[in-house]
Design a protein around this motif. Structure first.
Motif, short mmCIF file in Angstrom:
data_model
loop_
_atom_site.label_atom_id
_atom_site.label_comp_id
_atom_site.label_asym_id
_atom_site.label_seq_id
_atom_site.Cartn_x
_atom_site.Cartn_y
_atom_site.Cartn_z
N GLY A 89 21.80 -17.34 32.50
CA GLY A 89 23.00 -18.14 32.34
C GLY A 89 22.90 -19.56 32.89
O GLY A 89 23.77 -20.38 32.64
N VAL A 90 21.85 -19.85 33.66
CA VAL A 90 21.67 -21.18 34.23
C VAL A 90 20.34 -21.74 33.72
O VAL A 90 19.30 -21.11 33.89
CB VAL A 90 21.66 -21.15 35.78
CG1 VAL A 90 21.39 -22.53 36.36
CG2 VAL A 90 22.96 -20.58 36.32
N ILE A 124 9.38 -9.06 38.54
CA ILE A 124 8.52 -9.67 39.56
C ILE A 124 9.11 -10.95 40.13
O ILE A 124 8.69 -11.39 41.19
CB ILE A 124 7.11 -9.96 39.01
CG1 ILE A 124 7.18 -10.86 37.78
CG2 ILE A 124 6.38 -8.67 38.72
CD1 ILE A 124 5.84 -11.37 37.33
N LEU A 125 10.10 -11.51 39.44
CA LEU A 125 10.60 -12.81 39.84
C LEU A 125 12.00 -13.00 39.30
O LEU A 125 12.29 -12.59 38.18
CB LEU A 125 9.66 -13.87 39.26
CG LEU A 125 9.82 -15.32 39.61
CD1 LEU A 125 9.62 -15.55 41.10
CD2 LEU A 125 8.81 -16.15 38.83
N THR A 126 12.87 -13.61 40.10
CA THR A 126 14.19 -14.02 39.62
C THR A 126 14.42 -15.45 40.08
O THR A 126 13.94 -15.87 41.13
CB THR A 126 15.32 -13.12 40.15
OG1 THR A 126 15.33 -13.17 41.58
CG2 THR A 126 15.18 -11.68 39.69
N ASP A 127 15.14 -16.20 39.24
CA ASP A 127 15.48 -17.58 39.57
C ASP A 127 16.81 -17.90 38.90
O ASP A 127 16.90 -17.89 37.67
CB ASP A 127 14.39 -18.54 39.07
CG ASP A 127 14.61 -19.98 39.52
OD1 ASP A 127 15.71 -20.30 40.03
OD2 ASP A 127 13.69 -20.79 39.36
N ARG A 128 17.83 -18.12 39.70
CA ARG A 128 19.16 -18.47 39.21
C ARG A 128 19.64 -17.53 38.12
O ARG A 128 20.20 -17.93 37.11
CB ARG A 128 19.19 -19.93 38.74
CG ARG A 128 19.07 -20.90 39.91
CD ARG A 128 18.79 -22.29 39.46
NE ARG A 128 17.33 -22.47 39.49
CZ ARG A 128 16.71 -23.58 39.19
NH1 ARG A 128 17.39 -24.65 38.83
NH2 ARG A 128 15.40 -23.65 39.26
N GLY A 129 19.40 -16.26 38.34
CA GLY A 129 19.87 -15.23 37.42
C GLY A 129 18.86 -14.81 36.36
O GLY A 129 18.96 -13.71 35.82
N SER A 130 17.90 -15.68 36.03
CA SER A 130 16.87 -15.29 35.06
C SER A 130 15.90 -14.33 35.73
O SER A 130 15.54 -14.52 36.89
CB SER A 130 16.12 -16.52 34.55
OG SER A 130 16.90 -17.26 33.66
N LYS A 131 15.51 -13.31 34.97
CA LYS A 131 14.55 -12.33 35.47
C LYS A 131 13.30 -12.41 34.63
O LYS A 131 13.34 -12.68 33.44
CB LYS A 131 15.15 -10.93 35.40
CG LYS A 131 16.35 -10.77 36.30
CD LYS A 131 16.94 -9.40 36.19
CE LYS A 131 18.17 -9.33 37.09
NZ LYS A 131 18.84 -8.05 36.99
N TYR A 132 12.16 -12.15 35.29
CA TYR A 132 10.85 -12.29 34.64
C TYR A 132 10.01 -11.04 34.79
O TYR A 132 10.11 -10.32 35.78
CB TYR A 132 10.07 -13.44 35.27
CG TYR A 132 10.59 -14.80 34.92
CD1 TYR A 132 10.05 -15.51 33.86
CD2 TYR A 132 11.63 -15.38 35.64
CE1 TYR A 132 10.52 -16.78 33.53
CE2 TYR A 132 12.11 -16.65 35.33
CZ TYR A 132 11.54 -17.33 34.27
OH TYR A 132 12.02 -18.57 33.94
N ALA A 133 9.15 -10.85 33.77
CA ALA A 133 8.11 -9.83 33.80
C ALA A 133 6.87 -10.45 33.17
O ALA A 133 6.96 -11.46 32.46
CB ALA A 133 8.53 -8.59 33.01
N VAL A 134 5.72 -9.86 33.43
CA VAL A 134 4.48 -10.33 32.80
C VAL A 134 3.66 -9.11 32.41
O VAL A 134 3.64 -8.10 33.12
CB VAL A 134 3.69 -11.28 33.72
CG1 VAL A 134 3.21 -10.58 34.98
CG2 VAL A 134 2.54 -11.95 32.99
N SER A 135 3.04 -9.20 31.24
CA SER A 135 2.23 -8.11 30.71
C SER A 135 0.97 -8.71 30.09
O SER A 135 0.95 -9.89 29.74
CB SER A 135 3.00 -7.36 29.62
OG SER A 135 4.28 -7.00 30.05
N GLY A 136 -0.03 -7.88 29.92
CA GLY A 136 -1.23 -8.37 29.27
C GLY A 136 -2.20 -7.25 28.96
O GLY A 136 -2.07 -6.14 29.48
#
Length: 118
Positions: A94-95, A7-19
């Motif tokens: 990596g950042v 759902i989101l990327t920032d400077r190479g980091s990738k994100y997901a959310v669950s619940g």
């Protein structure tokens, strides 16, 4: 269970959310364990989570992302959501993000709340 991936990327980091719904601390831990049965999630750098149990007890786990659990917890408190664990997953790119990592956690939780209609 609600699961939003990539759902989101920032400077190479990738994100997901669950619940999903839980009633005890053990249920919350079992939810995260179930999520990590998926190899993708088990290899994530962080699976940060929080829940306010139905009796009002707050529970959080930073999973190495210091301070991120409290960000999730505060958002759940503001929305008055009880008995629902929210897990923000990050794959480090990596950042280092510094304080922006908290904004990304907030963004993920907001996307989750929007997806659940809250």
């Amino acid at each position: 269970m609600i699961q939003l991936e990539n759902i989101l990327t920032d400077r190479g980091s990738k994100y997901a959310v669950s619940g999903g719904s839980v009633t005890t601390r053990e249920d919350a831990a079992a939810f995260v364990k179930m999520l990590k049965r998926n190899k993708k999630y088990s290899k994530a750098t962080h699976n940060t989570w929080a829940v306010i149990l139905p009796d009002g007890t707050p529970v959080k786990n930073d999973d190495g992302e210091a301070g991120a659990g409290i960000v999730i917890l505060r958002m759940l408190e503001r929305e008055e959501i009880l008995g629902e664990v929210v897990v923000v997953t990050r794959w480090f790119g990596g950042v280092k993000l510094g304080g922006d990592r908290f904004r990304r956690v907030q963004d993920c939780v907001r996307m989750y709340l929007d997806a659940r209609g809250g």
